[in-house]
Write an enzyme that holds these catalytic residues in place. Structure first.
Site, PDB file in Angstrom:
ATOM      1  CE  LYS A 167     -37.653  22.474  24.039  1.00 13.17           C
ATOM      2  NZ  LYS A 167     -38.962  22.165  23.444  1.00 13.17           N
TER       3      LYS A 167
HETATM    4  C1  LIG Z   1     -42.874  18.125  23.702  1.00 13.00           C
HETATM    5  C2  LIG Z   1     -43.118  19.362  24.489  1.00 13.00           C
HETATM    6  N1  LIG Z   1     -43.970  19.314  25.525  1.00 13.00           N
HETATM    7  C3  LIG Z   1     -44.242  20.413  26.259  1.00 13.00           C
HETATM    8  C4  LIG Z   1     -43.649  21.630  25.976  1.00 13.00           C
HETATM    9  C5  LIG Z   1     -43.972  22.828  26.812  1.00 13.00           C
HETATM   10  O1  LIG Z   1     -42.868  23.192  27.584  1.00 13.00           O
HETATM   11  P1  LIG Z   1     -42.633  24.688  28.040  1.00 13.00           P
HETATM   12  O2  LIG Z   1     -43.860  25.109  28.750  1.00 13.00           O
HETATM   13  O3  LIG Z   1     -41.462  24.615  28.942  1.00 13.00           O
HETATM   14  O4  LIG Z   1     -42.398  25.481  26.817  1.00 13.00           O
HETATM   15  C6  LIG Z   1     -42.757  21.724  24.909  1.00 13.00           C
HETATM   16  C7  LIG Z   1     -42.089  22.987  24.591  1.00 13.00           C
HETATM   17  O5  LIG Z   1     -40.958  23.180  24.919  1.00 13.00           O
HETATM   18  C8  LIG Z   1     -42.484  20.569  24.151  1.00 13.00           C
HETATM   19  O6  LIG Z   1     -41.656  20.613  23.109  1.00 13.00           O
END
Ligand SMILES: Cc1ncc(COP(=O)(O)O)c(C=O)c1O
Length: 297
Positions: free
Chosen positions: A149
């Protein structure tokens, strides 16, 4: 900020911070929910583990331990006195040397919290959202690794989001460089076909979502056949149900993709069931998932 509690209006950084110019930070998005025993952060330790993995991928040495960041997150939620909130830890490169070499820059860490309602709106949670396949592709894993991220990576999501919003849709779906369905701009995606529930793998460019993992676990515990698998855009058009998952968005039904209604155009029964259990689990109301709920003390 860097170990100190700082008032909202005083949370400032230098204009020449490296991350502002080059997108060289890593971050997390977490939620705290009201439970019978006060506010609790959902899967906090898992989020902080992912934060450190993101930092490792970009060779950023975080000047705190994961345990210290977990404790600092709990403290930040506690002192703000919020029953429920969104939490944004960020590790960023501060004011040091300009230029593309990040190594001489100081590594700073901040955690911000604020009240934040449904990311895709209450209407979307209740009745589903409309989706558009973006003309922008998710980045190639050998260009920018989707497993991290990283702050700068989100310009890809932002472009897809703007394109979808300007075309009158609620949210975008990105395809991988190979043309498989990857994920949404800040959420993972699931489709329901018969009694199978399928979500794209990391190799299709999706982030390893913590909500995705929670929903996979809940669905498996309910006896569904859940799998990671490649999905084509035509699979989306013919799915009986589809939904997206993310910490900010939570579990949101998909009403249509590229103007094709899914099912009868209303949230399907499997989506509803998973949504209900997830909403109870994050508030510590499901015994089986109590370990996911980390109280702030
Ligand atoms: C690109 C992306 N995909 C998926 C997610 C979903 O991840 P999570 O369920 O850990 O928040 C996020 C959020 O963090 C994201 O930024």
């Amino acid at each position: 900020m860097d170990g100190e509690l700082v008032d909202w209006d005083d949370a400032r950084i230098h204009i020449l911070s490296h991350t502002l110019h080059y997108g060289s930070g890593v971050f997390e998005g977490i939620r705290a929910y009201a439970t019978d025993a006060g506010p609790a952060v959902f899967r906090l330790t898992d989020h902080i583990r992912r934060l450190f993995n993101s930092a490792k991928i970009f060779m950023i040495d975080v000047p705190f331990t994961p345990e210290e960041i977990v404790e600092a997150t709990k403290t930040t939620v506690r002192v703000n006195g919020l029953a429920e909130c969104y939490i944004r830890p960020i590790v960023y490169l501060g004011y040091g040397e300009m230029g593309l070499n990040p190594l001489p820059c100081p590594v700073n860490v901040s955690i911000a919290v604020w009240p934040w309602g449904s990311y895709l709106g209450d209407e979307g949670v209740a009745n589903g959202v409309t989706m558009k396949i973006s003309s922008w592709r998710r980045h190639d894993p050998n260009a920018i690794p989707p497993a991290a991220k990283g702050t700068g990576m989100y310009i890809n999501s932002s472009m897809a989001k703007v394109e979808a919003l300007k075309a009158g849709y609620d949210e975008a779906i990105l395809l991988s460089p190979q043309g498989y369905v990857s994920e949404c701009t800040g959420e993972n995606l699931f489709v329901v076909k018969g009694d199978r529930i399928i979500t794209p793998p990391i190799s299709a460019g999706a982030l390893e979502g913590i909500t995705q993992d929670s929903v996979l676990t809940i669905a498996r515990d309910l006896g569904f056949d859940v799998e990671f698998g490649n999905i084509l855009r035509s699979d989306l058009y013919t799915a009986e149900e589809a939904f997206l998952t993310g910490t900010a968005a939570e579990v949101v039904p998909i009403r249509s993709v590229d103007d094709r209604s899914l099912g009868d155009g209303r949230p399907g029964p499997i989506t509803r069931r998973l949504q209900e259990i997830y909403h109870a689990a994050v508030r510590g109301q499901v015994d089986k998932y109590k370990d996911w709920v980390e109280h702030v003390g």
